[in-house]
Design a protein around this motif. Structure first.
Motif, PDB file in Angstrom:
ATOM      1  N   LEU A 180       1.020  -0.832   0.213  1.00  0.00           N
ATOM      2  CA  LEU A 180       0.143   0.473   0.100  1.00  0.00           C
ATOM      3  C   LEU A 180       0.307   1.085   0.367  1.00  0.00           C
ATOM      4  O   LEU A 180       0.599   2.009  -0.786  1.00  0.00           O
ATOM      5  CB  LEU A 180      -0.914  -0.097   1.049  1.00  0.00           C
ATOM      6  N   LEU A 181       2.174   1.513   0.766  1.00  0.00           N
ATOM      7  CA  LEU A 181       2.778   2.496   0.475  1.00  0.00           C
ATOM      8  C   LEU A 181       3.390   2.205  -0.580  1.00  0.00           C
ATOM      9  O   LEU A 181       3.592   3.925  -0.866  1.00  0.00           O
ATOM     10  CB  LEU A 181       4.053   1.794   1.945  1.00  0.00           C
ATOM     11  N   VAL A 262      -9.780  -2.337   7.158  1.00  0.00           N
ATOM     12  CA  VAL A 262     -10.511  -0.840   6.390  1.00  0.00           C
ATOM     13  C   VAL A 262      -8.726  -0.323   7.035  1.00  0.00           C
ATOM     14  O   VAL A 262      -8.346  -0.952   8.033  1.00  0.00           O
ATOM     15  CB  VAL A 262     -10.618  -0.365   7.501  1.00  0.00           C
ATOM     16  N   ILE A 263      -8.383   0.717   5.277  1.00  0.00           N
ATOM     17  CA  ILE A 263      -7.397   1.477   5.895  1.00  0.00           C
ATOM     18  C   ILE A 263      -7.697   2.697   6.270  1.00  0.00           C
ATOM     19  O   ILE A 263      -8.154   3.403   5.145  1.00  0.00           O
ATOM     20  CB  ILE A 263      -6.462   1.203   4.325  1.00  0.00           C
ATOM     21  N   ASN A 264      -6.633   3.380   6.528  1.00  0.00           N
ATOM     22  CA  ASN A 264      -6.494   4.850   7.250  1.00  0.00           C
ATOM     23  C   ASN A 264      -5.499   5.050   6.920  1.00  0.00           C
ATOM     24  O   ASN A 264      -4.351   4.701   7.349  1.00  0.00           O
ATOM     25  CB  ASN A 264      -7.173   5.777   8.349  1.00  0.00           C
ATOM     26  N   ILE A 265      -4.621   6.798   6.291  1.00  0.00           N
ATOM     27  CA  ILE A 265      -3.814   6.935   7.001  1.00  0.00           C
ATOM     28  C   ILE A 265      -4.009   7.994   7.874  1.00  0.00           C
ATOM     29  O   ILE A 265      -4.681   8.451   7.936  1.00  0.00           O
ATOM     30  CB  ILE A 265      -3.465   7.932   4.914  1.00  0.00           C
ATOM     31  N   GLY A 266      -2.190   7.997   8.593  1.00  0.00           N
ATOM     32  CA  GLY A 266      -1.941   8.319   9.208  1.00  0.00           C
ATOM     33  C   GLY A 266      -1.457  10.348   9.152  1.00  0.00           C
ATOM     34  O   GLY A 266      -0.913  10.122   7.917  1.00  0.00           O
ATOM     35  N   ASP A 267      -1.331  10.679   9.947  1.00  0.00           N
ATOM     36  CA  ASP A 267      -0.242  12.372   9.729  1.00  0.00           C
ATOM     37  C   ASP A 267       0.468  12.186   9.060  1.00  0.00           C
ATOM     38  O   ASP A 267       1.233  12.924   8.737  1.00  0.00           O
ATOM     39  CB  ASP A 267      -0.032  12.711  11.503  1.00  0.00           C
ATOM     40  N   MET A 268       2.074  10.804   9.982  1.00  0.00           N
ATOM     41  CA  MET A 268       2.890  11.179   8.921  1.00  0.00           C
ATOM     42  C   MET A 268       2.359  11.211   7.000  1.00  0.00           C
ATOM     43  O   MET A 268       3.620  11.719   6.649  1.00  0.00           O
ATOM     44  CB  MET A 268       3.901   9.903   9.314  1.00  0.00           C
ATOM     45  N   ILE A 269       2.169  10.777   6.934  1.00  0.00           N
ATOM     46  CA  ILE A 269       1.518  10.469   5.263  1.00  0.00           C
ATOM     47  C   ILE A 269       0.874  11.255   4.315  1.00  0.00           C
ATOM     48  O   ILE A 269       1.473  12.985   3.606  1.00  0.00           O
ATOM     49  CB  ILE A 269       0.977   9.607   4.788  1.00  0.00           C
TER      50      ILE A 269
END
Length: 351
Positions: A180-181, A262-269
């Motif tokens: 995913l990254l 379920v996927i969510n992006i975090g603050d670092m992305i």
């Protein structure tokens, strides 16, 4: 260290308090009236959160799937994935052993208990019991799991197959996180390995969350609205609803879909993409009939990784928004702030 001894009057864990058949929510779990879940203003449509079929990532359809992932990161911050490559027996084993752990006798579970956030394996409750004024309706087992060989020996040894089952799940989830990254990097026009390299030596943590039934679910949260501090989160849910995501000013229930994560992006992305992709508020509500188990895996930078915008996403129209910082510096602020505020990214803005 010996495990704490709980008496009838003092229970270290919420699940043991609940097992004594309480009929009311204790005062320390009751949120102020202005900060309670409005259960009538929640959208129930799962169609609001995109579902992406990852099967095409390995073939000629890769550009199309990468574009779908990029649009989901840009517009939603959350998406669901199917055909993700993790075998169903690995997923079912993870959920089974999680439930089995939380059904162990209190004395056995408390061998893993600690309120020290520096411990790489620890059972605790709420979020940060040392700093918060109102507690959250959950217990959790927090595990560090990359590199696996550095941590697995300190995990619980009961149930007897816990380490084997959880270790297998962790390896599979890491492979998915890296895929995913790579897709997220490509969707920003970056080299495929950009995000993975930007995380330094990388780290992987997981939380096995246990939400007991709650006699008055309208008074409390499993977790209040927050954004994740890490790079990407991969969430496994059992069949019980609880996750809600803020979308267009309304809370949307993300009900569990079999064989879907379920996927969510975090603050670092969000920082690495210079705000092109944004982490999104989400919360957990509880119910009065069913226990719920969820297993989020947090894929993170290593503590010493220097986080800064990718040069390719900065130009005259999109100047740098954040100063550079180490992930350790960021996480310390996040942890100390607790879930009192949605995100602490504002502290790192250049203006």
């Amino acid at each position: 260290m010996s495990s704490p001894m709980a008496t009838d009057s003092t229970k270290f864990l919420l699940s043991d308090l609940v097992s004594s058949h309480i009929k009311y929510v204790p005062s320390k779990y009751i949120r102020p009236e202005s900060d309670r879940p409005d259960q009538f203003n929640v959208e129930k449509s799962n169609a609001a959160i995109p579902v992406i079929d990852l099967q095409g990532l390995a073939g000629a359809n890769r550009p199309q799937v990468v574009e779908e992932i990029g649009l989901a990161c840009q517009n939603d911050g959350f998406f669901q994935v199917k055909n993700h490559g993790i075998p169903m027996d690995v997923i079912e084993g993870m959920l089974h052993v999680a439930k089995e752990f939380f059904h162990l006798p209190e004395s056995e579970r408390l061998k893993s208990y600690s309120d020290d956030p520096k411990k790489t394996t620890r059972l605790s409750t709420s979020f940060n019991v040392k700093t918060e004024k109102v507690s959250n309706w959950r217990d959790y087992l927090r595990l560090h799991c990359y590199p696996l060989e550095n941590f697995a020996d300190e995990w619980p040894s009961n149930p007897v197959y816990f380490r084997q089952v959880v270790g297998e799940y962790c390896k599979n989830v890491r492979e998915l996180a890296l895929k995913l990254l790579e897709a997220i990097s490509e969707s920003l026009g970056l080299e495929r390995d950009y995000m993975v390299k930007a995380l330094g030596k990388q780290a992987q943590h997981m939380a096995i969350n246990y939400y007991p039934p709650c006699p008055q679910p309208e008074l409390t949260y499993g977790l209040p609205g927050h954004k994740d501090p890490n790079a990407i989160t991969i969430l496994l849910q059992d069949g019980v609803s609880g996750l809600q995501v803020l979308r267009n000013g309304k809370w949307v229930a993300v009900d569990p879909v079999p064989a879907t994560l379920v996927i969510n992006i975090g603050d670092m992305i969000q920082v690495l993409s210079n705000d092109r992709f944004k982490s999104v508020l989400h919360r957990v509500v509880v119910n009065n009939t069913s226990e719920r188990i969820s297993v989020p895996t947090f894929y993170c930078p290593s503590p010493n990784a220097l986080i800064k915008q990718a040069e390719a996403v900065v130009d005259e129209e999109h100047p740098s928004i954040y100063r550079s910082f180490t992930y350790a510096e960021y996480y310390e602020k996040f942890w100390n702030q607790g879930l009192q505020s949605a995100s602490c990214l504002d502290m790192f803005k250049l203006t």
